[in-house]
Enzyme design. Sequence first.
Site, PDB file in Angstrom:
ATOM      1  N   HIS A 192       0.806  -1.214   0.000  1.00 25.10           N
ATOM      2  CA  HIS A 192       0.000   0.000   0.000  1.00 25.10           C
ATOM      3  C   HIS A 192       0.850   1.280   0.000  1.00 25.10           C
ATOM      4  O   HIS A 192       1.816   1.390   0.761  1.00 25.10           O
ATOM      5  CB  HIS A 192      -0.861   0.041   1.281  1.00 25.10           C
ATOM      6  N   GLU A 193       0.465   2.258  -0.801  1.00 19.64           N
ATOM      7  CA  GLU A 193       1.061   3.593  -0.808  1.00 19.64           C
ATOM      8  C   GLU A 193       2.583   3.565  -0.980  1.00 19.64           C
ATOM      9  O   GLU A 193       3.307   4.326  -0.345  1.00 19.64           O
ATOM     10  CB  GLU A 193       0.699   4.354   0.477  1.00 19.64           C
ATOM     11  N   GLY A 194       3.048   2.691  -1.835  1.00 19.52           N
ATOM     12  CA  GLY A 194       4.482   2.594  -2.089  1.00 19.52           C
ATOM     13  C   GLY A 194       5.078   1.409  -1.376  1.00 19.52           C
ATOM     14  O   GLY A 194       5.041   1.323  -0.147  1.00 19.52           O
TER      15      GLY A 194
END
Length: 573
Positions: free
Chosen positions: A429-431
């Site tokens: 998630h998110e990178g």
Amino acid sequence: MSRILSRRDLDFLLYEWLDVEALTSRERFADHSRETFDAFLDLSARIAERDFAPHNRQADLAEPTFDGERVTIIPEVAAALKVFNESGLLSAGLDAEVGGMQLPHVVARACFLWFQAANIATSSYPMLSIGNASLLLAHGTEEQIETYAKPVLEGRFTGTMCLSEPQAGSSLSDVTTRAVAQDDGSYRVTGSKMWISGGDHELSETIVHLVLARVAGAPPGVKSLSLFIVPKHHVAADGTVGERNGVALAGLNHKMGYRGTTNAVLSFDDATGYLVGQEGHGLAYMFHMMNEARIGVGSGAVALGYTGYLHALDYARERLQGRPVAAKDPTAPPVPIIEHPDVRRMLLASKSYVEGGLALVLHAAKLLDEPSAENDLLLDVLTPIVKAWPSQWCRLANDHAIQIHGGYGYTREYPVEQFYRDNRLNSIHEGTDGIQGLDLLGRKVVMRDGAGLTLLLDRIRATAAAAPPDLGKPVLNAADRIAATTAKLWAGGDPTVALANSTAYLDAAGHLVIAWMWLSQHAATEGKEGDFYEGKRLAARYFVTHELPRVGPLLDLLDTRDTLLADLNPRVL
């Protein structure tokens, strides 16, 4: 005691360690006191226990479905979100002028942890919505704030962030979604977006998508991306939700965890969009939400690890099995498995991970409450660690929880297997962890000639210097080594060499930061007696003596400036 979170630990961290009561001397928080903070924490725990936790397993087993026209989600999700929205918690940390309560970020983060631990999937909808509205409050026009942000904060609308594309994934320079300017100031947005959490559902009147796209004629690369509001439905000036915009759900992705959160493939077909800020500044604006989301993901990883640890602790105290190794009488009654040293090892390790990770998340949140040039810089450096370290190590606490439950832990009879599956996503998630490593070593520790790293290490050294020597000296040594290794990696100025093992650097830096968190907590227990404080001191000692030594071999590898991973021929794999 709750098996969702430890209120005793939160009270210690907020009041005895971070001294959040002192924030009430600031004008922004002048209307608050410990009583109001406690009221919000009590409310969060109550709603989490009553409305979020009961359907956590149900949402996992009966994940959202799409029949080609509508998404169907179990009704308990909407019911829980209605209670959450009506509680005022959705906007509690925001300005009073937009309906918020100006609760300190650190207290708001502690409150939201209850929901993430109780039901990470359902809590994802408000987490994304808060970040979406916060971005618009920072970068949107007054009209955009009135039309989109405020309804999100009222719970009428929900919000998403739309970055990834099927062919590009995390490589945003390869975004192909196009936006064409119209005479009325709007844009027509066309393209496909992938992995959009909360991307489609019937939980709100409409969904406010924040979409990265390239204006027609803009050059390639991330620096030419722009950001657009593309609502699922058209919204009139008076707030009325109208016909469907050109945003279609192409399908749902079915993940191993977070199964109660819709995850969408969205098709934008000549959809009407509205530019946020200026053309070509989209990624900078989006980072406002992305950085908030990264801290939110780290927080969720802590929450899942923490609830897994508490479930395992209760189980180990109650489950009777085996006898001490020195026991000779086979007819003696079995003992609780917490009596076995290896179970204690896993519990103590888990405690050190989740309580250390919780301290890091709350420390980062408090930096937002005390803005200054130094604190802003420190938060920049810490953000990739806040996101990535709990996603790996608090997940290990979930792994330990399964192991402690034995064969039962691998069944659906107990919730610990779901906690692990849910937490596995947070490293993506998110990178991904790899992206966070590149961000930390490639950007954050070298920006402004290393000022951020210097600041972080100065604060770590100050804490370590004040600690008992047997705990402080290993941390001081690790800080010195991180500084020397960073300089050595960048000595040649070659990013390929410097970044070849950036994930190892992220792991080393993360463990050093958590050791710092534990020394700081250890100092806050000085002169205090009782099992709780003894447990804190024991966990601090464990982390420094058993976990911090992991840093040495990682830095040994980095010091060689080894490029095996960068140089290898992919055909041999």
